[in-house]
Motif scaffolding. Structure first.
Motif, PDB file in Angstrom:
ATOM      1  N   PRO A 142     113.794  43.327  89.349  1.00  0.00           N
ATOM      2  CA  PRO A 142     113.883  44.775  89.570  1.00  0.00           C
ATOM      3  C   PRO A 142     113.452  45.149  90.979  1.00  0.00           C
ATOM      4  CG  PRO A 142     111.890  44.246  88.331  1.00  0.00           C
ATOM      5  CD  PRO A 142     112.594  42.947  88.566  1.00  0.00           C
ATOM      6  N   ILE A 143     114.234  45.979  91.638  1.00  0.00           N
ATOM      7  CA  ILE A 143     113.800  46.574  92.905  1.00  0.00           C
ATOM      8  C   ILE A 143     113.437  48.008  92.534  1.00  0.00           C
ATOM      9  CG2 ILE A 143     114.485  47.214  95.259  1.00  0.00           C
ATOM     10  CD1 ILE A 143     114.436  44.140  94.669  1.00  0.00           C
ATOM     11  N   PHE A 144     112.145  48.270  92.448  1.00  0.00           N
ATOM     12  CA  PHE A 144     111.713  49.569  91.957  1.00  0.00           C
ATOM     13  C   PHE A 144     111.771  50.633  93.038  1.00  0.00           C
ATOM     14  CE2 PHE A 144     109.169  47.159  88.650  1.00  0.00           C
ATOM     15  CZ  PHE A 144     110.000  47.547  87.609  1.00  0.00           C
ATOM     16  N   ILE A 145     112.308  51.792  92.647  1.00  0.00           N
ATOM     17  CA  ILE A 145     112.190  52.954  93.525  1.00  0.00           C
ATOM     18  C   ILE A 145     111.351  53.970  92.762  1.00  0.00           C
ATOM     19  CG2 ILE A 145     114.150  52.784  95.082  1.00  0.00           C
ATOM     20  CD1 ILE A 145     115.872  54.142  93.110  1.00  0.00           C
ATOM     21  N   TYR A 146     110.661  54.789  93.513  1.00  0.00           N
ATOM     22  CA  TYR A 146     109.672  55.647  92.875  1.00  0.00           C
ATOM     23  C   TYR A 146     110.185  57.068  92.730  1.00  0.00           C
ATOM     24  CZ  TYR A 146     106.995  51.545  93.010  1.00  0.00           C
ATOM     25  OH  TYR A 146     106.605  50.262  92.766  1.00  0.00           O
ATOM     26  N   PRO A 147     109.961  57.638  91.556  1.00  0.00           N
ATOM     27  CA  PRO A 147     110.482  58.988  91.304  1.00  0.00           C
ATOM     28  C   PRO A 147     109.687  60.035  92.062  1.00  0.00           C
ATOM     29  CG  PRO A 147     109.084  58.297  89.499  1.00  0.00           C
ATOM     30  CD  PRO A 147     109.172  57.125  90.432  1.00  0.00           C
ATOM     31  N   GLU A 148     110.273  61.198  92.172  1.00  0.00           N
ATOM     32  CA  GLU A 148     109.559  62.335  92.746  1.00  0.00           C
ATOM     33  C   GLU A 148     108.525  62.781  91.720  1.00  0.00           C
ATOM     34  OE1 GLU A 148     111.286  64.484  95.449  1.00  0.00           O
ATOM     35  OE2 GLU A 148     112.481  62.685  95.836  1.00  0.00           O
ATOM     36  N   MET A 149     107.248  62.876  92.128  1.00  0.00           N
ATOM     37  CA  MET A 149     106.217  63.300  91.185  1.00  0.00           C
ATOM     38  C   MET A 149     106.010  64.810  91.303  1.00  0.00           C
ATOM     39  SD  MET A 149     105.619  60.435  89.874  1.00  0.00           S
ATOM     40  CE  MET A 149     104.170  60.479  88.870  1.00  0.00           C
ATOM     41  N   ASP A 150     105.837  65.452  90.173  1.00  0.00           N
ATOM     42  CA  ASP A 150     105.596  66.886  90.146  1.00  0.00           C
ATOM     43  C   ASP A 150     104.126  67.114  89.834  1.00  0.00           C
ATOM     44  OD1 ASP A 150     105.331  69.568  89.347  1.00  0.00           O
ATOM     45  OD2 ASP A 150     107.481  69.656  88.886  1.00  0.00           O
ATOM     46  N   GLU A 151     103.366  67.435  90.881  1.00  0.00           N
ATOM     47  CA  GLU A 151     101.913  67.544  90.704  1.00  0.00           C
ATOM     48  C   GLU A 151     101.541  68.803  89.951  1.00  0.00           C
ATOM     49  OE1 GLU A 151      99.557  66.172  93.784  1.00  0.00           O
ATOM     50  OE2 GLU A 151     100.783  64.352  93.803  1.00  0.00           O
ATOM     51  N   ARG A 152     102.435  69.780  89.963  1.00  0.00           N
ATOM     52  CA  ARG A 152     102.127  71.028  89.259  1.00  0.00           C
ATOM     53  C   ARG A 152     102.216  70.832  87.747  1.00  0.00           C
ATOM     54  NH1 ARG A 152     105.796  75.708  89.636  1.00  0.00           N
ATOM     55  NH2 ARG A 152     104.644  77.271  88.452  1.00  0.00           N
ATOM     56  N   PHE A 153     103.278  70.206  87.307  1.00  0.00           N
ATOM     57  CA  PHE A 153     103.465  70.008  85.867  1.00  0.00           C
ATOM     58  C   PHE A 153     102.909  68.670  85.382  1.00  0.00           C
ATOM     59  CE2 PHE A 153     106.165  73.550  86.593  1.00  0.00           C
ATOM     60  CZ  PHE A 153     106.240  74.219  85.384  1.00  0.00           C
ATOM     61  N   GLY A 154     102.580  67.772  86.325  1.00  0.00           N
ATOM     62  CA  GLY A 154     102.041  66.473  85.942  1.00  0.00           C
ATOM     63  C   GLY A 154     103.085  65.572  85.315  1.00  0.00           C
ATOM     64  N   ILE A 155     104.321  65.639  85.801  1.00  0.00           N
ATOM     65  CA  ILE A 155     105.386  64.792  85.258  1.00  0.00           C
ATOM     66  C   ILE A 155     106.173  64.147  86.409  1.00  0.00           C
ATOM     67  CG2 ILE A 155     105.662  66.084  83.099  1.00  0.00           C
ATOM     68  CD1 ILE A 155     108.005  67.565  84.300  1.00  0.00           C
ATOM     69  N   ALA A 156     106.926  63.110  86.066  1.00  0.00           N
ATOM     70  CA  ALA A 156     107.783  62.466  87.065  1.00  0.00           C
ATOM     71  C   ALA A 156     109.204  62.994  86.896  1.00  0.00           C
ATOM     72  CB  ALA A 156     107.758  60.964  86.877  1.00  0.00           C
ATOM     73  N   HIS A 157     109.868  63.256  88.012  1.00  0.00           N
ATOM     74  CA  HIS A 157     111.281  63.653  87.943  1.00  0.00           C
ATOM     75  C   HIS A 157     112.162  62.420  88.178  1.00  0.00           C
ATOM     76  CE1 HIS A 157     110.233  67.738  87.432  1.00  0.00           C
ATOM     77  NE2 HIS A 157     109.796  67.954  88.663  1.00  0.00           N
ATOM     78  N   GLY A 158     113.423  62.661  88.558  1.00  0.00           N
ATOM     79  CA  GLY A 158     114.324  61.535  88.804  1.00  0.00           C
ATOM     80  C   GLY A 158     114.143  60.985  90.210  1.00  0.00           C
ATOM     81  N   VAL A 159     115.042  60.080  90.584  1.00  0.00           N
ATOM     82  CA  VAL A 159     114.979  59.519  91.935  1.00  0.00           C
ATOM     83  C   VAL A 159     115.995  60.241  92.827  1.00  0.00           C
ATOM     84  CG1 VAL A 159     114.182  57.231  91.272  1.00  0.00           C
ATOM     85  CG2 VAL A 159     116.632  57.707  91.300  1.00  0.00           C
ATOM     86  N   SER A 160     115.726  60.243  94.134  1.00  0.00           N
ATOM     87  CA  SER A 160     116.651  60.908  95.059  1.00  0.00           C
ATOM     88  C   SER A 160     117.710  59.914  95.538  1.00  0.00           C
ATOM     89  CB  SER A 160     115.875  61.451  96.258  1.00  0.00           C
ATOM     90  OG  SER A 160     115.363  60.377  97.009  1.00  0.00           O
ATOM     91  N   ALA A 161     118.831  60.471  96.001  1.00  0.00           N
ATOM     92  CA  ALA A 161     119.889  59.618  96.554  1.00  0.00           C
ATOM     93  C   ALA A 161     119.370  58.893  97.796  1.00  0.00           C
ATOM     94  CB  ALA A 161     121.110  60.457  96.883  1.00  0.00           C
ATOM     95  N   ALA A 162     118.473  59.559  98.555  1.00  0.00           N
ATOM     96  CA  ALA A 162     117.924  58.938  99.768  1.00  0.00           C
ATOM     97  C   ALA A 162     117.124  57.684  99.398  1.00  0.00           C
ATOM     98  CB  ALA A 162     117.042  59.942 100.507  1.00  0.00           C
TER      99      ALA A 162
END
Ligand SMILES: Cc1ncc(COP(=O)(O)O)c(C=O)c1O
Length: 488
Positions: A129-149
């Motif tokens: 696996p080549i892991f990419i890290y999701p966008e973290m939402d510090e306000r809601f305390g959840i992880a979102h999806g990954v960006s195209a970048a």
């Protein structure tokens, strides 16, 4: 094609009506040999079509008759070239598409916050696996999806990657920018696989984010049972294009799938597809309107905050409006406290709760009464906790994304030992630890357990959230690798 037909369901009914006497499995023989209380509850008509792959009813492993016809209708309705039915949920459909795309020591780009089935497939395939890290939402305390970048960057750094897998939408309904991710992968001529467990409805309403197939992905695993109206455990594997072949997908799916395929599940896929094709747009319009009424109400309820389209990162595609994530930290309680309160005081069950939020789904099924019940319950929840606030300023705890020290497969088969959770800091894990739902591993075989993640696991256990995975279910001890071995 005629989407008003349901060839598999119709074939089962016709077979049951012919009344042939079954000298074959299932041994309950249309309910005759079944516990009477169960038979009465589920009903004789249901049991009469709990059948098996006798010749007139086709065979999921090599469909030529009513299953093939039903799969073709599903392919058309979901906008795919090919559709394969799964009676083992989306988990098996995900494993099949990963095994079809990558083999031993081949690289696959995946977000770190994937469902355990993706990581299981990586262990089974022996892939890297080549892991990419999701966008973290510090306000809601959840992880979102990954960006195209982030996908683009991973592909630049690993030009030998053989596939990309992304989750869209996430459990909380955030859709990633699939068209841009597909473009990035196809530029390098590698397939995009989509875990679309929470997006079975996307193909059926233009106001929802585009589905994986509409975005040009090569394969998608879709839980029709979650949001499409079929029975639990029935899912679809969808396919298009030339980067993966339908023959290979059928073989990998068959490799993992039971030979005793439930015809109740198959028929429910056939009929859910018919309903979505014929009525999906209207029913989804109503679901979105109902969710919006509750979302508007939440904006006025003290202590509660709803996840809104504006909260998703600008490089994501958008939010599925039928998902309502309500952040309850402002009431000084956790998401799981809210879940328990709603169960005990309002007769409401949530889809999911985490440390800070409760998630509510609006689907093809709801009516105006559901809107009233939920709005009223959320007002009462707020009122009951208005004096609170003790925990309201509690810092948001997010799981740290651990570093991979060993390939997941090597870690899974390595020599291991059991140590107390606290003593496992900086050790390489030999098992998964995840909070279910959503079933995303906090740590997986091959990763180094950090102090932050030990604290995160403990916080979840203390909140009574379902932490799963380790052989020792009490989580007092965990399995780690005996010696460190370099990543191959
Ligand atoms: C993101 C995600 N992927 C895959 C799955 C697996 O789907 P299934 O339960 O249909 O096997 C789930 C289940 O919750 C999920 O949340």
């Amino acid at each position: 094609m005629d989407q008003t037909r349901a060839p598999l369901f119709e074939g089962l009914i016709a077979h049951a009506r012919r009344g042939a006497y079954p000298f074959h499995i299932p041994g309950h023989k249309a309910g005759r040999g079944m516990d009477p209380a169960f038979r009465e509850w589920v009903g004789e008509k249901t049991l009469a079509i709990d059948l098996i792959n006798i010749a007139p009813l086709d065979d999921l492993h090599a469909p030529r008759g009513i299953i093939r016809d039903a799969e073709r209708l599903a392919a058309e309705a979901f906008g795919a070239e090919n559709a394969f039915f799964s009676v083992q949920g989306t988990s098996t459909a995900i494993m099949a598409m990963v095994l079809a795309a990558v083999g031993p020591r081949e690289k696959i780009v995946v977000p770190r916050n994937v469902h355990k089935s993706v990581l299981s497939a990586i262990v089974l395939a022996g892939a890297v696996p080549i892991f990419i890290y999701p966008e973290m939402d510090e306000r809601f305390g959840i992880a979102h999806g990954v960006s195209a970048a982030a996908v683009n960057k991973a592909l630049d750094e690993h030009p030998d990657a053989k596939a990309v897998l992304v989750v869209s939408p996430t459990y909380y309904g955030v859709a990633v920018d699939l068209p841009a991710i597909v473009e990035a992968a196809h530029r390098r001529d590698i397939p995009v696989l989509v875990d679309e467990a929470h997006g079975a409805h996307f193909a059926f309403h233009p106001k929802l984010p585009p589905s994986a197939m509409q975005s040009g992905a090569d394969a998608a695993a879709t839980s029709v049972h979650k949001l499409g109206g079929s029975l639990t455990q029935s899912s679809l594997l969808l396919h298009q294009g030339r980067r993966l072949t339908p023959e290979r997908l059928r073989v990998t799916l068959s490799l993992l799938m039971t030979t005793s395929t439930s015809y109740l599940l198959l028929a429910s896929l056939d009929t859910a597809r018919r309903q979505l094709a014929l009525l999906g747009r209207d029913k989804l319009e109503a679901a979105m309107e109902r969710a919006e009424i509750v979302r508007r109400a939440v904006r006025t309820i003290p202590g509660l905050v709803a996840l809104e389209a504006d909260d998703v990162p600008p490089d994501a595609f958008g939010l599925d409006p039928t998902k309502l994530t309500v952040h309850v930290l402002g009431l000084g309680i956790s998401g799981s406290d809210a879940e328990v309160w709603l169960r005990e005081h309002a007769g409401i069950e949530v889809e999911l709760s985490d440390l800070y939020n409760a998630l509510f789904l609006f689907t093809l099924a709801d009516d105006d009464d559901a809107v009233r019940r939920l709005t009223d319950a959320l007002r009462r929840l707020s009122h009951a906790h208005r004096q609170n606030g003790a925990k309201a300023t509690r810092p948001i705890l997010l799981p740290e994304m651990p570093a991979l020290a060993l390939s997941p497969r090597d870690a899974f088969y390595a020599e291991t030992e059991r140590v107390p959770l606290d003593a496992a800091e900086d050790r390489i894990m030999a098992e998964f630890i995840m909070v279910y739902p959503p079933g995303i591993p906090v740590v997986m075989p091959g990763e180094i357990l950090t102090r932050e993640n030990i604290e995160y696991i403990k916080a979840n256990v203390e909140e009574g959230l379902p932490v799963q995975g380790p052989e020792d279910a009490t989580l007092k001890t965990v399995k780690v690798i005996k010696e460190r071995t370099p990543l191959r």
